[in-house]
Design a protein around this motif. Sequence first.
Motif, mmCIF file in Angstrom:
data_model
loop_
_atom_site.group_PDB
_atom_site.id
_atom_site.type_symbol
_atom_site.label_atom_id
_atom_site.label_comp_id
_atom_site.label_asym_id
_atom_site.label_seq_id
_atom_site.Cartn_x
_atom_site.Cartn_y
_atom_site.Cartn_z
ATOM 1 N N ILE A 90 0.848 -1.179 0.000
ATOM 2 C CA ILE A 90 0.000 0.000 0.000
ATOM 3 C C ILE A 90 0.890 1.239 0.000
ATOM 4 O O ILE A 90 2.094 1.135 0.230
ATOM 5 N N PRO A 91 0.327 2.432 -0.287
ATOM 6 C CA PRO A 91 1.164 3.624 -0.480
ATOM 7 C C PRO A 91 2.110 3.961 0.665
ATOM 8 O O PRO A 91 3.141 4.589 0.450
ATOM 9 N N ALA A 117 -13.514 -3.259 -7.275
ATOM 10 C CA ALA A 117 -14.072 -2.066 -6.637
ATOM 11 C C ALA A 117 -13.451 -1.837 -5.255
ATOM 12 O O ALA A 117 -13.302 -0.692 -4.818
ATOM 13 N N ALA A 118 -13.071 -2.922 -4.577
ATOM 14 C CA ALA A 118 -12.419 -2.789 -3.264
ATOM 15 C C ALA A 118 -11.046 -2.148 -3.408
ATOM 16 O O ALA A 118 -10.645 -1.297 -2.597
ATOM 17 N N LEU A 119 -10.309 -2.542 -4.435
ATOM 18 C CA LEU A 119 -9.010 -1.939 -4.707
ATOM 19 C C LEU A 119 -9.176 -0.470 -5.091
ATOM 20 O O LEU A 119 -8.426 0.405 -4.650
ATOM 21 N N HIS A 120 -10.171 -0.185 -5.921
ATOM 22 C CA HIS A 120 -10.460 1.173 -6.372
ATOM 23 C C HIS A 120 -10.798 2.068 -5.177
ATOM 24 O O HIS A 120 -10.302 3.199 -5.070
ATOM 25 N N LEU A 121 -11.622 1.556 -4.269
ATOM 26 C CA LEU A 121 -12.026 2.331 -3.098
ATOM 27 C C LEU A 121 -10.831 2.583 -2.170
ATOM 28 O O LEU A 121 -10.684 3.681 -1.614
ATOM 29 N N ALA A 122 -9.968 1.584 -2.018
ATOM 30 C CA ALA A 122 -8.788 1.750 -1.164
ATOM 31 C C ALA A 122 -7.833 2.792 -1.747
ATOM 32 O O ALA A 122 -7.230 3.572 -0.996
ATOM 33 N N GLU A 123 -7.682 2.805 -3.068
ATOM 34 C CA GLU A 123 -6.844 3.821 -3.716
ATOM 35 C C GLU A 123 -7.402 5.218 -3.467
ATOM 36 O O GLU A 123 -6.665 6.157 -3.134
#
Length: 320
Positions: A90-91, A117-123
Amino acid sequence: MASSCARAGSDWLLGRISLQKGLLGTELQCISMAPGPFSGPLLPVIKTILHPLCVKYPPSTKYRRCFLTELIKKVKPRVLPTFFQALILIPTGECVTLSENVAIVSGGTTGLVTWDAALHLAEWAAETSVVFSNRTVLELGSGIGFTGIAICKTCNPKTYIFSDYHPCVLKQLTENIRLNGFVLEPEATQRTPTESQGQEAEAANYQKPKLIVAELDWGSVTEKQLLDLQPEVIIAADVVYDPEIILALVGMLQKLSTFRADSKVPEVYIAFTIRNPDTYHLFQAELDKIGIGWQIIPAHSNSVFLYDMQPNVTILQLFI
């Protein structure tokens, strides 16, 4: 000895499949140097994948996932696991480690895998951490927990409430939270004095966000139960894919809208992939029907995780 090394190498591959951009080549380099089956007929295949042209112009995410699946079958054709561990950077530079099912549908649920969508939301959360910082967050349909764990590690929430309903999902969710070094709230008060100071210090460090796992049935949850959770922010990923689920979700959001006047209405963000326009339009129509406003959140600029970015993955902010 050689056979032990071969087994260790294949177990390593099965246990660590990275979804982070740029790590596939690094891991395959490690695999190509491992003893056993990696140094045999698979070596030319791995060298092809590591060719500079393939590194510079990589194939699609879907193809890479298919390749890893076939590679696992070649390495261990008789012992294909039900679960594998995904190691995702993660960042902040930390990792999220997940035990994830290899099947899209397992045990009557789709909640045992991580969806785009879970990855998109976390980003998006990592870019807009102020939305979550020092606030109580309720996640609906947490699944195996990637979004919530990532937010806990990047956005500094005060309290994070994971929720789901399927017992298998809740079990795997709890395991993944512990796998990432977190202590769930009920357990935090049950630690014995005999445990080492190092363990206590580690738990204290990770307990800045208070973590809770809640069994939440959207159809039967009451306004009081929701109010007791006291969420300031509510999020969900990939929960808009079936008409029946949409109706249950909207019904629960309607209960949230009946909070007492002296209670601040929570912010709500729903991320999802538009697979069927009719389903998406149904969600919008049901929201309009009960007076819940919505707006599309602009696409975030920073793509961190390895998945196919598509224009049909979006985030809606709801005004309940």
